[in-house]
Design an enzyme around this catalytic site. Structure first.
Site, PDB file in Angstrom:
ATOM      1  N   HIS A 142      -4.224  -2.233  -6.306  1.00 60.30           N
ATOM      2  CA  HIS A 142      -4.713  -1.344  -5.604  1.00 60.30           C
ATOM      3  C   HIS A 142      -4.489  -1.356  -4.662  1.00 60.30           C
ATOM      4  CE1 HIS A 142      -7.476  -3.533  -8.944  1.00 60.30           C
ATOM      5  NE2 HIS A 142      -7.391  -2.231  -9.321  1.00 60.30           N
ATOM      6  N   GLN A 147       3.185   0.707 -11.362  1.00 60.80           N
ATOM      7  CA  GLN A 147       3.989   0.109 -12.611  1.00 60.80           C
ATOM      8  C   GLN A 147       3.654  -0.940 -13.633  1.00 60.80           C
ATOM      9  OE1 GLN A 147       7.873  -0.896 -11.730  1.00 60.80           O
ATOM     10  NE2 GLN A 147       7.823  -1.625 -13.705  1.00 60.80           N
ATOM     11  N   LYS A 148       2.496  -1.438 -13.101  1.00 59.75           N
ATOM     12  CA  LYS A 148       1.428  -2.888 -14.066  1.00 59.75           C
ATOM     13  C   LYS A 148       1.122  -2.336 -15.193  1.00 59.75           C
ATOM     14  CE  LYS A 148      -1.462  -6.187 -14.548  1.00 59.75           C
ATOM     15  NZ  LYS A 148      -2.340  -5.685 -15.060  1.00 59.75           N
TER      16      LYS A 148
HETATM   17  P1  AMP Z   1      -7.516  -1.314 -12.845  1.00 59.18           P
HETATM   18  O1  AMP Z   1      -8.324  -1.185 -11.306  1.00 59.18           O
HETATM   19  O2  AMP Z   1      -6.960  -2.467 -13.588  1.00 59.18           O
HETATM   20  O3  AMP Z   1      -7.505  -0.087 -13.999  1.00 59.18           O
HETATM   21  O4  AMP Z   1      -6.043  -0.570 -12.111  1.00 59.18           O
HETATM   22  C1  AMP Z   1      -6.150   0.518 -11.025  1.00 59.18           C
HETATM   23  C2  AMP Z   1      -4.841   0.749 -10.336  1.00 59.18           C
HETATM   24  O5  AMP Z   1      -4.670   0.550  -9.869  1.00 59.18           O
HETATM   25  C3  AMP Z   1      -3.907   1.167 -12.017  1.00 59.18           C
HETATM   26  O6  AMP Z   1      -2.734   2.602 -11.614  1.00 59.18           O
HETATM   27  C4  AMP Z   1      -3.139  -0.036 -11.693  1.00 59.18           C
HETATM   28  O7  AMP Z   1      -1.779   0.361 -12.582  1.00 59.18           O
HETATM   29  C5  AMP Z   1      -3.002  -0.514 -10.992  1.00 59.18           C
HETATM   30  N1  AMP Z   1      -2.763  -2.062 -10.420  1.00 59.18           N
HETATM   31  C6  AMP Z   1      -3.049  -2.984 -10.738  1.00 59.18           C
HETATM   32  N2  AMP Z   1      -2.581  -4.055 -11.305  1.00 59.18           N
HETATM   33  C7  AMP Z   1      -1.565  -3.711  -9.821  1.00 59.18           C
HETATM   34  C8  AMP Z   1      -0.412  -4.096  -9.289  1.00 59.18           C
HETATM   35  N3  AMP Z   1      -0.670  -5.758  -9.141  1.00 59.18           N
HETATM   36  N4  AMP Z   1      -0.110  -3.602  -8.735  1.00 59.18           N
HETATM   37  C9  AMP Z   1       0.085  -2.236  -9.069  1.00 59.18           C
HETATM   38  N5  AMP Z   1      -0.583  -1.741  -9.092  1.00 59.18           N
HETATM   39  C10 AMP Z   1      -1.665  -2.247  -9.682  1.00 59.18           C
END
Ligand code: AMP
Length: 288
Positions: free
Chosen positions: A44, A155-156
């Site tokens: 994040h 991109q995850k």
């Molecule tokens: P989330 O809190 O899981 O909904 O993720 C919020 C944002 O962070 C989304 O755009 C995810 O793709 C990004 N994100 C989550 N994990 C990673 C990671 N390991 N590397 C890069 N971006 C991430």
């Protein structure tokens, strides 16, 4: 980075959000938005840094969006760590944090949903029916509330980025979508808020996901082009992480998510695997 940075402004209502963003826009700042579900980690924070590099005002939303969880999914258990998140965002010098309640986002009588077809249908769409309807809806609501110039995604969640790009294009949303690379632990595990669910033993077994992607890359480098062979070898590595159940291992066109038979162009290797009760996803673009 100085620890003395002042905390970002924390708002919980759409009215306060709009007011704070309007003030920033008034002095001419480019507005960057980083939508998250909190339990923040380096993945994040990489998005926050990207926004800070390109935008004068960075908004981070922290909201565990119930509509993107299925009835048997981990909505109740999902980690909620707002004080720790605020501390990290203070160090990153984010400007504004929007952490709304469910009643703020989905008041009584709420009835409007965004359904992206095509890109939302395969892979996660099969395993998590309704997931992308929830994602597209909340992201559009955040876009409308913040009206950012740029929004940052990882991109995850590769398929999610395609779904959002499709929605932005089809609905003429005036926002630039930027996708940042997956941030990994030193041993290769893709960072995820759900990694917190893993026991130490499961954490070790979870390395099978990134290892299988690395193995796929090596197969490509050694001249293998047959997608079924690559998928089979990836499965062998995942199976060694017993007891893991595989939702999918897919080799697909990175634009359409349709399966490929031979890997002659950049191809997305994507997988979803359960380690114990924790469902993990990972992906890589394979370049022959
Ligand atoms: P989330 O809190 O899981 O909904 O993720 C919020 C944002 O962070 C989304 O755009 C995810 O793709 C990004 N994100 C989550 N994990 C990673 C990671 N390991 N590397 C890069 N971006 C991430």
């Amino acid at each position: 980075m100085s620890d003395a940075a002042s905390a970002p402004v924390l708002v919980h209502t759409l009215a306060d959000l709009r007011e704070a963003v309007a003030a920033a826009r008034h002095y001419g700042a480019r507005i960057g938005l980083v939508p998250t579900m909190g339990a923040l980690h380096e993945g994040h924070l990489s998005l926050v840094r990207a926004s800070r590099r390109n935008c004068g005002f960075t908004v981070v939303s922290v909201y565990v969006n119930p509509s993107q969880f299925g009835p048997r999914e981990d909505l109740a258990a999902y980690p909620r760590t707002l004080p720790a998140d605020m501390d990290l965002l203070r160090r990153e010098r984010a400007d504004l944090v929007f952490a709304p309640s469910d009643a703020e986002m989905y008041p009584a009588g709420y009835a409007t949903w965004v359904n992206v077809e095509s890109e939302a249908q395969p892979l996660e769409g099969v395993c998590r029916p309704g997931h992308f309807r929830g994602v597209a809806t909340i992201v559009l609501k955040l876009f409308n509330a913040v009206q950012p110039d740029v929004a940052y995604f990882g991109q995850k969640d590769y398929q999610q980025t395609l779904v959002i790009r499709r929605m932005v294009s089809d609905l003429h949303v005036p926002v630039e979508v930027v996708v940042c690379p997956t941030v990994r632990e030193p041993d290769g595990l893709a960072m995820s808020s759900r990694n917190a669910y893993l026991s130490p033993a499961e954490r070790q077994r979870a390395l099978a996901l990134s290892r299988s992607l690395e193995h796929a890359r090596q197969l490509l480098a050694s001249g293998v082009r047959d997608a079924e062979t690559v998928a089979r070898e990836m499965k062998t590595i995942i199976d060694q992480a017993e007891p893991a159940s595989i939702d999918y291992i897919a080799l697909v066109d990175p634009r359409t998510l349709q399966p490929v038979a031979q890997i002659h162009d950049p191809t997305l290797a994507a997988l979803a695997v359960r380690i114990g009760t924790t469902r993990l996803i990972d992906n890589a673009i394979l370049r022959p």
